[in-house]
Design a protein around this motif. Structure first.
Motif, PDB file in Angstrom:
ATOM      1  N   PRO A  60      57.247 -14.881  50.571  1.00 29.37           N
ATOM      2  CA  PRO A  60      57.729 -14.293  49.313  1.00 29.37           C
ATOM      3  C   PRO A  60      58.019 -12.797  49.403  1.00 29.37           C
ATOM      4  O   PRO A  60      58.456 -12.200  48.419  1.00 29.37           O
ATOM      5  N   ARG A  61      57.803 -12.172  50.553  1.00 27.10           N
ATOM      6  CA  ARG A  61      57.986 -10.729  50.664  1.00 27.10           C
ATOM      7  C   ARG A  61      59.463 -10.349  50.672  1.00 27.10           C
ATOM      8  O   ARG A  61      60.323 -11.130  51.069  1.00 27.10           O
ATOM      9  N   LEU A  62      59.747  -9.118  50.265  1.00 28.97           N
ATOM     10  CA  LEU A  62      61.109  -8.607  50.305  1.00 28.97           C
ATOM     11  C   LEU A  62      61.516  -8.370  51.749  1.00 28.97           C
ATOM     12  O   LEU A  62      60.825  -7.623  52.476  1.00 28.97           O
ATOM     13  N   PRO A  63      62.577  -8.992  52.238  1.00 26.32           N
ATOM     14  CA  PRO A  63      62.957  -8.868  53.656  1.00 26.32           C
ATOM     15  C   PRO A  63      63.103  -7.430  54.121  1.00 26.32           C
ATOM     16  O   PRO A  63      62.726  -7.094  55.256  1.00 26.32           O
ATOM     17  N   GLY A  64      63.632  -6.559  53.278  1.00 24.95           N
ATOM     18  CA  GLY A  64      63.858  -5.189  53.702  1.00 24.95           C
ATOM     19  C   GLY A  64      62.598  -4.372  53.858  1.00 24.95           C
ATOM     20  O   GLY A  64      62.642  -3.277  54.443  1.00 24.95           O
ATOM     21  N   ARG A  65      61.470  -4.874  53.371  1.00 26.72           N
ATOM     22  CA  ARG A  65      60.220  -4.120  53.425  1.00 26.72           C
ATOM     23  C   ARG A  65      59.172  -4.783  54.312  1.00 26.72           C
ATOM     24  O   ARG A  65      58.014  -4.364  54.329  1.00 26.72           O
ATOM     25  N   VAL A  66      59.590  -5.803  55.033  1.00 28.61           N
ATOM     26  CA  VAL A  66      58.656  -6.527  55.908  1.00 28.61           C
ATOM     27  C   VAL A  66      58.472  -5.760  57.212  1.00 28.61           C
ATOM     28  O   VAL A  66      59.448  -5.439  57.906  1.00 28.61           O
ATOM     29  N   ARG A  67      57.245  -5.459  57.571  1.00 21.94           N
ATOM     30  CA  ARG A  67      56.935  -4.777  58.829  1.00 21.94           C
ATOM     31  C   ARG A  67      56.461  -5.764  59.898  1.00 21.94           C
ATOM     32  O   ARG A  67      56.642  -5.529  61.087  1.00 21.94           O
ATOM     33  N   HIS A  68      55.817  -6.821  59.471  1.00 22.24           N
ATOM     34  CA  HIS A  68      55.283  -7.807  60.412  1.00 22.24           C
ATOM     35  C   HIS A  68      55.802  -9.179  60.013  1.00 22.24           C
ATOM     36  O   HIS A  68      55.443  -9.703  58.946  1.00 22.24           O
ATOM     37  N   GLU A  69      56.630  -9.780  60.840  1.00 15.52           N
ATOM     38  CA  GLU A  69      57.173 -11.097  60.554  1.00 15.52           C
ATOM     39  C   GLU A  69      56.065 -12.144  60.590  1.00 15.52           C
ATOM     40  O   GLU A  69      55.037 -11.976  61.269  1.00 15.52           O
ATOM     41  N   VAL A  70      56.284 -13.246  59.862  1.00 16.86           N
ATOM     42  CA  VAL A  70      55.300 -14.328  59.833  1.00 16.86           C
ATOM     43  C   VAL A  70      55.036 -14.851  61.241  1.00 16.86           C
ATOM     44  O   VAL A  70      53.888 -15.111  61.625  1.00 16.86           O
ATOM     45  N   THR A  71      56.089 -14.968  62.038  1.00 16.60           N
ATOM     46  CA  THR A  71      55.926 -15.456  63.409  1.00 16.60           C
ATOM     47  C   THR A  71      55.001 -14.556  64.213  1.00 16.60           C
ATOM     48  O   THR A  71      54.133 -15.034  64.953  1.00 16.60           O
ATOM     49  N   ASP A  72      55.162 -13.232  64.067  1.00 20.01           N
ATOM     50  CA  ASP A  72      54.324 -12.291  64.813  1.00 20.01           C
ATOM     51  C   ASP A  72      52.876 -12.339  64.349  1.00 20.01           C
ATOM     52  O   ASP A  72      51.951 -12.235  65.166  1.00 20.01           O
ATOM     53  N   ILE A  73      52.669 -12.490  63.048  1.00 19.76           N
ATOM     54  CA  ILE A  73      51.296 -12.580  62.549  1.00 19.76           C
ATOM     55  C   ILE A  73      50.603 -13.816  63.097  1.00 19.76           C
ATOM     56  O   ILE A  73      49.457 -13.758  63.555  1.00 19.76           O
ATOM     57  N   LEU A  74      51.296 -14.939  63.068  1.00 22.70           N
ATOM     58  CA  LEU A  74      50.719 -16.180  63.587  1.00 22.70           C
ATOM     59  C   LEU A  74      50.453 -16.078  65.078  1.00 22.70           C
ATOM     60  O   LEU A  74      49.395 -16.501  65.569  1.00 22.70           O
ATOM     61  N   ARG A  75      51.412 -15.524  65.818  1.00 25.93           N
ATOM     62  CA  ARG A  75      51.235 -15.414  67.272  1.00 25.93           C
ATOM     63  C   ARG A  75      50.063 -14.501  67.610  1.00 25.93           C
ATOM     64  O   ARG A  75      49.256 -14.816  68.505  1.00 25.93           O
ATOM     65  N   PHE A  76      49.953 -13.379  66.916  1.00 30.52           N
ATOM     66  CA  PHE A  76      48.846 -12.453  67.140  1.00 30.52           C
ATOM     67  C   PHE A  76      47.515 -13.136  66.868  1.00 30.52           C
ATOM     68  O   PHE A  76      46.569 -13.027  67.662  1.00 30.52           O
ATOM     69  N   ARG A  77      47.430 -13.881  65.779  1.00 27.52           N
ATOM     70  CA  ARG A  77      46.165 -14.542  65.426  1.00 27.52           C
ATOM     71  C   ARG A  77      45.823 -15.630  66.430  1.00 27.52           C
ATOM     72  O   ARG A  77      44.647 -15.788  66.813  1.00 27.52           O
ATOM     73  N   MET A  78      46.805 -16.402  66.880  1.00 23.01           N
ATOM     74  CA  MET A  78      46.528 -17.450  67.870  1.00 23.01           C
ATOM     75  C   MET A  78      46.041 -16.846  69.183  1.00 23.01           C
ATOM     76  O   MET A  78      45.101 -17.357  69.803  1.00 23.01           O
ATOM     77  N   LEU A  79      46.666 -15.763  69.626  1.00 18.06           N
ATOM     78  CA  LEU A  79      46.246 -15.120  70.866  1.00 18.06           C
ATOM     79  C   LEU A  79      44.855 -14.524  70.724  1.00 18.06           C
ATOM     80  O   LEU A  79      44.054 -14.560  71.669  1.00 18.06           O
ATOM     81  N   MET A  80      44.546 -13.977  69.560  1.00 19.70           N
ATOM     82  CA  MET A  80      43.201 -13.456  69.328  1.00 19.70           C
ATOM     83  C   MET A  80      42.154 -14.567  69.462  1.00 19.70           C
ATOM     84  O   MET A  80      41.130 -14.394  70.131  1.00 19.70           O
TER      85      MET A  80
END
Length: 449
Positions: A60-80
């Motif tokens: 639901p975030r505004l695309p122009g204000r997104v700093r961390h994509e959903v894909t990157d958040i998921l990938r970071f959490r899985m690697l952690m």
């Protein structure tokens, strides 16, 4: 020589041999203790887990204000999670780690990765529909992990108790464990691949619930493989008339445990006595095991089924177990020892999922967030399982536990130097597992891409 006290926090001691002070400080700069996450990143890149799950979530975030994509958040959490950081609070420090930055395609000197609050908001974002889509995506990942369509697969279904210590939704008191918790249903295939995980209250699944779960799972699998043969293995929790009728209606093979009843025991009373007498008459025999099969069924079953009894006489007396199956071939001994007992490996997979990857870290207050966590920890299981599958079949690494793989191949110290045209990682020259790392990296193209 006195111990030197540094103005910044440090760890200091005096060597009794050299007489020199040993001072340790956390000021090494671009260093990482988890250089092996780059190897896991290559595994994730070929499996595409983060992209599959991210496609199921409505952002639901505004695309122009997104700093961390959903894909990157998921990938970071899985690697952690795969690296042993099951606590989301660790992200506040790891977001600056150069190895994790490289794993997410960022330069070591670039912007930091997402923080713990961002991860927590992501955990609470997916709703029920998104979670259902993510569950289907995990089944799709399972099907895509095969190079060729298999003729037959084995699905081991089990549930496991998950203790909770808060006011989480769906929590329930379980008198057997004397604790509040969940009892999720988990499915692995015969080779250890994770297939599905569903959060649920801490009680025995009813026949109707088990049938509904199996219906969704089988439909998802046969949506990819319409003609695949499926064998369902489970303990007596799943031996309900609804499950038996569903398996027959869908053309599924099953081999399930059956709870002992007085009706079943009447079939084996003579065998129990003769087995105990045979052990007594055979000096030096620790245990004596015999089998018997017959047709019978509970009053709630729609028909009689093939039931196999295993009678074992030992020092502690006679122990009898029953299983039911619709498989026509095979002897009673072969079906019990070679087919049914193999489901014990699923319990080992669940232990690895919970102990090595902390899948029981379901401390969110909302049930949807805890279900999302189960999916993330299952995704981390895929990373470690795939890394282990890269090892030679007859190697001890092929059966190594996940915590062993993490300790030897992921927890690697590295100095990261960013140059103008490249990034250098200086790994320890004394690393004893250099050949294993080179082998895993060289076999990476063997993963399904």
């Amino acid at each position: 020589m006195p111990v030197k006290v540094e103005p910044t926090p440090s760890l200091a001691s005096l060597s009794p041999v050299t007489g020199k002070a040993i001072i340790a400080r956390f000021d090494g700069g671009q260093l990482s203790s988890d250089a092996g996450v780059l190897l896991l990143r290559e595994v994730e890149r070929r499996l595409g887990i983060a992209e599959r799950l991210a496609a199921c979530i409505d952002d639901p975030r505004l695309p122009g204000r997104v700093r961390h994509e959903v894909t990157d958040i998921l990938r970071f959490r899985m690697l952690m999670i795969a690296a042993g950081y099951e606590d989301g609070n660790d992200a506040d420090s790891l977001r600056h780690d150069p190895a994790f930055k490289l794993a997410l395609d960022r330069l070591p000197g670039g912007d930091a990765l997402c923080s713990q609050p961002t991860i927590s908001r992501m955990e609470n974002l997916p709703g029920t529909r998104s979670l259902l889509r993510m569950g289907r995506a995990m089944v799709e990942l399972y099907c895509d992990s095969f190079r060729h369509v298999p003729r037959r697969i084995v699905l081991d279904i089990d549930d496991t108790f998950d203790v909770v210590h808060g006011e989480q939704q769906l929590r329930l008191f379980n008198a057997h464990y004397d604790e509040y918790g969940f009892q999720p249903i988990v499915v692995f295939d015969g080779e250890g691949r994770p297939v599905a995980a569903m959060l649920r209250p801490a009680k025995r699944p009813s026949g109707r619930e088990a049938r509904s779960f199996l219906r969704r799972l089988v439909r998802a699998i046969r949506g990819h493989w319409p003609r695949v043969e499926i064998l369902i293995r489970a303990d007596s929790h799943y031996c309900a008339p609804e499950v038996l009728d569903f398996c027959r209606a869908e053309g599924l093979d099953f081999i399930l445990g059956v709870a002992s009843t007085t009706t079943l025991r009447r079939h084996v009373e003579a065998l129990e006595r003769s087995t105990a007498a045979l052990r007594t008459a055979t000096p030096g025999t620790e245990k004596q095991r015999r089998y018997k099969e017959f047709l019978d069924g509970a009053g709630s079953w729609s028909r009689v089924e093939r039931i196999i009894a295993r009678v074992e006489a030992g020092p502690d007396g006679v122990d009898t177990r029953f299983i039911v199956t619709n498989m026509s071939g095979g002897s009673a001994r072969n079906l019990y020892e070679r087919k049914y007992c193999q489901r014990g490996q699923a319990e080992n997979h669940i232990k690895a999922w919970k102990r090595h990857l902390a899948a029981d870290r379901t401390s969110c207050s909302r049930a949807t967030a805890n279900q999302f966590r189960l999916l993330l920890h299952t995704a981390a299981y895929w990373l470690m399982w795939s890394l282990r599958r890269l090892m030679p079949k007859r190697s001890s690494w092929r059966v190594a536990q996940f915590d062993t793989l993490r300790l030897r191949l992921v927890k690697l110290a590295a100095r990261v130097i960013e140059l103008k045209t490249r990034v250098l990682l200086h790994l320890p020259s004394a690393c004893p597992y250099q050949s294993v790392l080179r082998l895993a990296a060289g076999r990476m193209p063997r993963l399904i891409s």
